[in-house]
Motif scaffolding. Sequence first.
Motif, PDB file in Angstrom:
ATOM      1  N   ALA A  92     -53.769   8.029   1.230  1.00  0.00           N
ATOM      2  CA  ALA A  92     -54.490   6.664   1.467  1.00  0.00           C
ATOM      3  C   ALA A  92     -54.820   6.110   0.208  1.00  0.00           C
ATOM      4  O   ALA A  92     -54.811   4.949  -0.260  1.00  0.00           O
ATOM      5  N   VAL A  93     -55.546   6.876  -0.695  1.00  0.00           N
ATOM      6  CA  VAL A  93     -56.491   6.512  -1.766  1.00  0.00           C
ATOM      7  C   VAL A  93     -55.055   6.269  -2.906  1.00  0.00           C
ATOM      8  O   VAL A  93     -55.146   5.102  -3.481  1.00  0.00           O
ATOM      9  N   ILE A  94     -54.221   7.056  -2.945  1.00  0.00           N
ATOM     10  CA  ILE A  94     -52.954   6.894  -4.050  1.00  0.00           C
ATOM     11  C   ILE A  94     -52.282   5.546  -3.701  1.00  0.00           C
ATOM     12  O   ILE A  94     -52.146   4.666  -4.591  1.00  0.00           O
ATOM     13  N   GLN A  95     -52.100   5.402  -2.470  1.00  0.00           N
ATOM     14  CA  GLN A  95     -51.111   3.934  -2.098  1.00  0.00           C
ATOM     15  C   GLN A  95     -52.255   3.140  -2.225  1.00  0.00           C
ATOM     16  O   GLN A  95     -51.590   1.881  -2.608  1.00  0.00           O
ATOM     17  N   PRO A 113     -43.096  15.207  -0.090  1.00  0.00           N
ATOM     18  CA  PRO A 113     -43.179  15.083   1.463  1.00  0.00           C
ATOM     19  C   PRO A 113     -44.422  15.887   2.157  1.00  0.00           C
ATOM     20  O   PRO A 113     -44.846  15.462   2.979  1.00  0.00           O
ATOM     21  N   SER A 114     -44.646  17.025   1.614  1.00  0.00           N
ATOM     22  CA  SER A 114     -45.732  17.919   2.288  1.00  0.00           C
ATOM     23  C   SER A 114     -47.125  17.796   2.035  1.00  0.00           C
ATOM     24  O   SER A 114     -48.162  17.781   2.427  1.00  0.00           O
ATOM     25  N   THR A 115     -47.172  17.174   0.674  1.00  0.00           N
ATOM     26  CA  THR A 115     -48.545  16.774   0.051  1.00  0.00           C
ATOM     27  C   THR A 115     -48.981  15.350   0.037  1.00  0.00           C
ATOM     28  O   THR A 115     -50.000  14.962  -0.311  1.00  0.00           O
ATOM     29  N   ASN A 116     -47.886  14.502   0.323  1.00  0.00           N
ATOM     30  CA  ASN A 116     -48.202  13.165   0.581  1.00  0.00           C
ATOM     31  C   ASN A 116     -48.654  12.444  -0.792  1.00  0.00           C
ATOM     32  O   ASN A 116     -49.733  11.740  -0.785  1.00  0.00           O
ATOM     33  N   THR A 117     -47.991  12.954  -2.065  1.00  0.00           N
ATOM     34  CA  THR A 117     -48.497  12.436  -3.001  1.00  0.00           C
ATOM     35  C   THR A 117     -47.406  11.424  -3.749  1.00  0.00           C
ATOM     36  O   THR A 117     -47.909  11.045  -4.829  1.00  0.00           O
ATOM     37  N   GLY A 118     -46.502  11.102  -3.118  1.00  0.00           N
ATOM     38  CA  GLY A 118     -45.514  10.215  -3.449  1.00  0.00           C
ATOM     39  C   GLY A 118     -46.095   8.886  -3.558  1.00  0.00           C
ATOM     40  O   GLY A 118     -46.941   8.336  -2.668  1.00  0.00           O
ATOM     41  N   MET A 119     -45.562   7.892  -4.293  1.00  0.00           N
ATOM     42  CA  MET A 119     -46.084   6.297  -4.440  1.00  0.00           C
ATOM     43  C   MET A 119     -45.144   5.634  -4.020  1.00  0.00           C
ATOM     44  O   MET A 119     -43.912   5.277  -4.172  1.00  0.00           O
ATOM     45  N   LYS A 120     -45.316   5.189  -2.410  1.00  0.00           N
ATOM     46  CA  LYS A 120     -44.340   4.127  -1.830  1.00  0.00           C
ATOM     47  C   LYS A 120     -43.871   3.147  -2.574  1.00  0.00           C
ATOM     48  O   LYS A 120     -44.638   2.329  -2.998  1.00  0.00           O
ATOM     49  N   GLY A 121     -42.651   3.198  -3.014  1.00  0.00           N
ATOM     50  CA  GLY A 121     -42.049   2.111  -3.734  1.00  0.00           C
ATOM     51  C   GLY A 121     -42.288   2.333  -5.077  1.00  0.00           C
ATOM     52  O   GLY A 121     -42.054   1.267  -5.929  1.00  0.00           O
TER      53      GLY A 121
END
Length: 129
Positions: A92-95, A113-121
């Motif tokens: 949530a913070v990264i996004q 996918p498992s760490t949720n560290t991707g930056m959407k877009g």
Amino acid sequence: MLAAKKNLAWPEEPAFFVPDDALDLFRAAVKTGARAEKEWDAALAAYVSDHPILGAELTRALAGELAAGWDADLPVWNAGDKAVATRKASEAVIQAFFPKVPTFIGGSADLNPSTNTGMKGGGDFQRHS
């Protein structure tokens, strides 16, 4: 330390000894570095002049500064709120901030996918890009 000096055939005194050839090399490097710095400063000034928005962004990044308002939309959690998994809170913070911090780069290899560290877009940094 004395054994190293003997091995290199250096004098035991003074305690801190710099051979003349090394000193000459370092002094030449200072002059080379000063020339390179002047060239860099001129190139940066030309870039900032030609590309004011990107130039300001680069200048800010090189100074270690962030644009005003980069943190305006950061999520907030309060004591007593429902528990949030650390990786979900991090996501949530990264996004919230990455669109405002163009110099932010993350890395997790194939674990996004498992760490949720991707930056959407935000795309992926690959060897070809």
